[in-house]
Structure formats: C-alpha cells, structure tokens
Design a protein around this motif. Structure first.
Motif, PDB file in Angstrom:
ATOM      1  N   ARG A 123      76.238-108.157  -1.349  1.00 45.55           N
ATOM      2  CA  ARG A 123      76.105-109.289  -0.434  1.00 45.55           C
ATOM      3  C   ARG A 123      76.892-109.069   0.857  1.00 45.55           C
ATOM      4  N   GLN A 124      77.990-108.353   0.741  1.00 45.91           N
ATOM      5  CA  GLN A 124      78.815-108.086   1.916  1.00 45.91           C
ATOM      6  C   GLN A 124      79.568-106.791   1.705  1.00 45.91           C
TER       7      GLN A 124
ATOM      8  N   GLN B 290      81.071-106.768  -2.088  1.00 50.04           N
ATOM      9  CA  GLN B 290      80.912-107.877  -3.019  1.00 50.04           C
ATOM     10  C   GLN B 290      79.486-107.889  -3.554  1.00 50.04           C
TER      11      GLN B 290
ATOM     12  N   PHE C  48      91.705-111.612 -10.162  1.00 53.33           N
ATOM     13  CA  PHE C  48      91.782-110.158 -10.099  1.00 53.33           C
ATOM     14  C   PHE C  48      92.021-109.557 -11.480  1.00 53.33           C
TER      15      PHE C  48
ATOM     16  N   PRO D 170      85.221-124.155  -6.423  1.00 51.23           N
ATOM     17  CA  PRO D 170      85.857-125.468  -6.348  1.00 51.23           C
ATOM     18  C   PRO D 170      85.626-126.180  -5.037  1.00 51.23           C
ATOM     19  N   ALA D 171      85.146-125.491  -4.032  1.00 50.15           N
ATOM     20  CA  ALA D 171      84.951-126.145  -2.739  1.00 50.15           C
ATOM     21  C   ALA D 171      83.495-126.493  -2.526  1.00 50.15           C
TER      22      ALA D 171
ATOM     23  N   PHE E  43      89.104-104.979   1.329  1.00 49.68           N
ATOM     24  CA  PHE E  43      87.798-105.333   0.789  1.00 49.68           C
ATOM     25  C   PHE E  43      86.825-104.175   0.923  1.00 49.68           C
TER      26      PHE E  43
ATOM     27  N   VAL F 177      80.971-123.475  -1.318  1.00 50.26           N
ATOM     28  CA  VAL F 177      81.251-122.708  -0.104  1.00 50.26           C
ATOM     29  C   VAL F 177      81.988-121.445  -0.513  1.00 50.26           C
ATOM     30  N   SER F 178      81.304-120.315  -0.417  1.00 46.17           N
ATOM     31  CA  SER F 178      81.853-119.097  -1.005  1.00 46.17           C
ATOM     32  C   SER F 178      83.180-118.687  -0.402  1.00 46.17           C
ATOM     33  N   GLY F 179      83.382-118.931   0.849  1.00 45.43           N
ATOM     34  CA  GLY F 179      84.614-118.487   1.477  1.00 45.43           C
ATOM     35  C   GLY F 179      85.853-119.174   0.951  1.00 45.43           C
ATOM     36  N   ALA F 180      85.684-120.213   0.163  1.00 47.56           N
ATOM     37  CA  ALA F 180      86.841-120.943  -0.338  1.00 47.56           C
ATOM     38  C   ALA F 180      87.049-120.725  -1.824  1.00 47.56           C
ATOM     39  N   ASN F 181      86.297-119.802  -2.415  1.00 48.71           N
ATOM     40  CA  ASN F 181      86.404-119.615  -3.846  1.00 48.71           C
ATOM     41  C   ASN F 181      87.638-118.853  -4.250  1.00 48.71           C
ATOM     42  N   VAL F 182      88.167-119.213  -5.395  1.00 48.61           N
ATOM     43  CA  VAL F 182      89.349-118.560  -5.946  1.00 48.61           C
ATOM     44  C   VAL F 182      88.942-117.232  -6.568  1.00 48.61           C
ATOM     45  N   LEU F 183      89.678-116.180  -6.250  1.00 46.26           N
ATOM     46  CA  LEU F 183      89.444-114.869  -6.846  1.00 46.26           C
ATOM     47  C   LEU F 183      90.362-114.683  -8.043  1.00 46.26           C
TER      48      LEU F 183
END
Lengths: 111, 120
Positions: B55-56, B48, B111, B99-100, B45, B103-109
């Motif tokens: 953001r990170q 982002q 590529f 989809p969660a 990573f 909650v950003s940590g659960a989002n589908v990437l």
C-alpha cells in the motif's frame, strides 16, 4: 524527512520530570510516540491527533502544536521503568502513512 | 493473546546472498508494516501491506520486496545483500479499522521483537 528530537539523551533521578521534543518539517496530522527498551520491541505510548484528540498512556502526557509543527512528551515523576529510548513519528496525512521516526531520545532514570 | 511474532530472531548472511524474514501479526490485525532499524537509529519505514498488496513504500531500493498472505502474515525479502543491510528488521501490525475511526494514519502499531540480520 526525518523529524528532529531533542534532547538526544537525558539522565534523571527517580521522581524528576522530563520533556522530550519532536519537530517536523511537514504539516502535522498526527504524532505517534513509542518507547523502546534495550533489546526489545518499540511499545506504543501515545498518539496525538490534529484537533486535540489524544490516545495513550495514563502517566504520560503530550502536547501537539500544529502551527509550530512540534510535539512534546511530558514524563512526570519519572519511575525507573521509564528508562529507554523514546521515538516520535509524525504523520502529515490521514491515509496509510508509514511512520518516519526520529533518531530517538535516550532516557536514563537513576534511583 | 499472542502479539507480533517474527522469525528468525538472528541470522548471518554474506554479501550477495538473499534473505527472507517472516512475520505473523497480532490477532485481529490485518495490516503489516516493515521497518529497518540500524544501530543507534530510529526505525525506518520500508513498506506496508494490506489486503495482500503493497500500500505504501518508503525510500528503499527494489532489492527489498515483500508479500502478504491471505492469513495476514507477511514476508520481507532482501536480494543481493550489502554490508549496509545489517540491521534489526521490525515488523509492526495494525488494524485498518483502528481506534481513530478507520483513519489509518492514527492507528496504533504493535511491533515484534525483530530479526537481527548481520551481513558479512
């Protein structure tokens, strides 16, 4: 810190089962699984969330052990199309976490 | 439905030069992440972008910088190129309201196919 995946590589015959493991040094909130074929982009397989929720692939399942900070991906009755490199990406929070992927597990399915 | 598109697909630079890589996210996505993938390694990573702001950030030096435009597309800039910067650079897009339930940590990437950078 990078998660540890095992095994590094595995060769199977079509129809056999495979298990890929992912261990994290951090407390888990979610674990992402992606598959990358040679020369292609990684493709989403599954997300496992703290609390047991799963979102993903129909023919692939996974487990999430919050206490052990581990996840395992189960490939049942493997098909030739399952060949590729599998990456896990655990997150420790529900915020905007960038994923830290492991080094990957190379899976080769032979006819 | 177009997925994530990246350009250029391949490029060769020499040490010390600067490079700009471009990414158009999947339709409906508003968040763009950049990853560096060295040969035989998993994607690492870089940073982002969301709402045109970083953001990170991962563990990459300031030589790596980025930008996100109002149409959600993004650029990755690398200055003072080193031999070790040779890698596949992957762009991944996602939705902040995934989809969660947001909650950003659960989002589908999703590529892109990547930009292969070779530094000589």
């Amino acid at each position: 810190q990078q998660p540890v995946q095992s095994p590094q590589a595995v060769i199977l015959r079509e129809g056999e089962d495979a298990v890929i493991n992912c261990s994290s040094s951090k407390a888990l909130y979610s674990v992402h699984w992606y598959r990358q074929k040679h020369g292609e982009a990684p493709v989403f397989l599954m997300i496992l969330l703290k609390g047991g929720e799963q979102k993903g692939h129909e023919k692939i399942s996974a487990s999430f052990n919050e206490k052990k900070q581990q996840s395992s991906l189960y490939l049942t009755a493997s098909q030739l199309s399952y060949s590729g490199t599998y990456f896990c990406g655990p997150t420790s929070g529900g915020g905007a976490d960038g994923l830290t992927f492991g080094k990957g597990t190379h899976l080769i399915i032979q006819p | 439905d177009a997925g994530v598109t990246q350009s250029p697909t391949h490029l060769i630079k020499t040490r010390g030069q600067q490079v700009t890589l471009r990414c158009s996210p999947k339709s409906g996505h508003d968040t763009v992440s950049w990853y560096q993938q060295a040969l035989g390694q998993g994607p690492q990573f870089i940073f982002q972008y969301y709402e045109e702001e970083e953001r990170q950030r991962g563990n990459f030096p300031d030589r790596f910088s980025g930008h996100q435009f109002p149409n959600y597309s993004s650029e990755l800039n690398v200055n003072a190129l080193l031999l070790g910067d040779s890698a596949l650079y992957l762009c991944a897009s996602s939705s902040a309201f995934g989809p969660a339930g947001g909650v950003s940590g659960a989002n589908v990437l999703t590529f892109g196919a990547g930009s292969r950078l070779t530094v000589l």
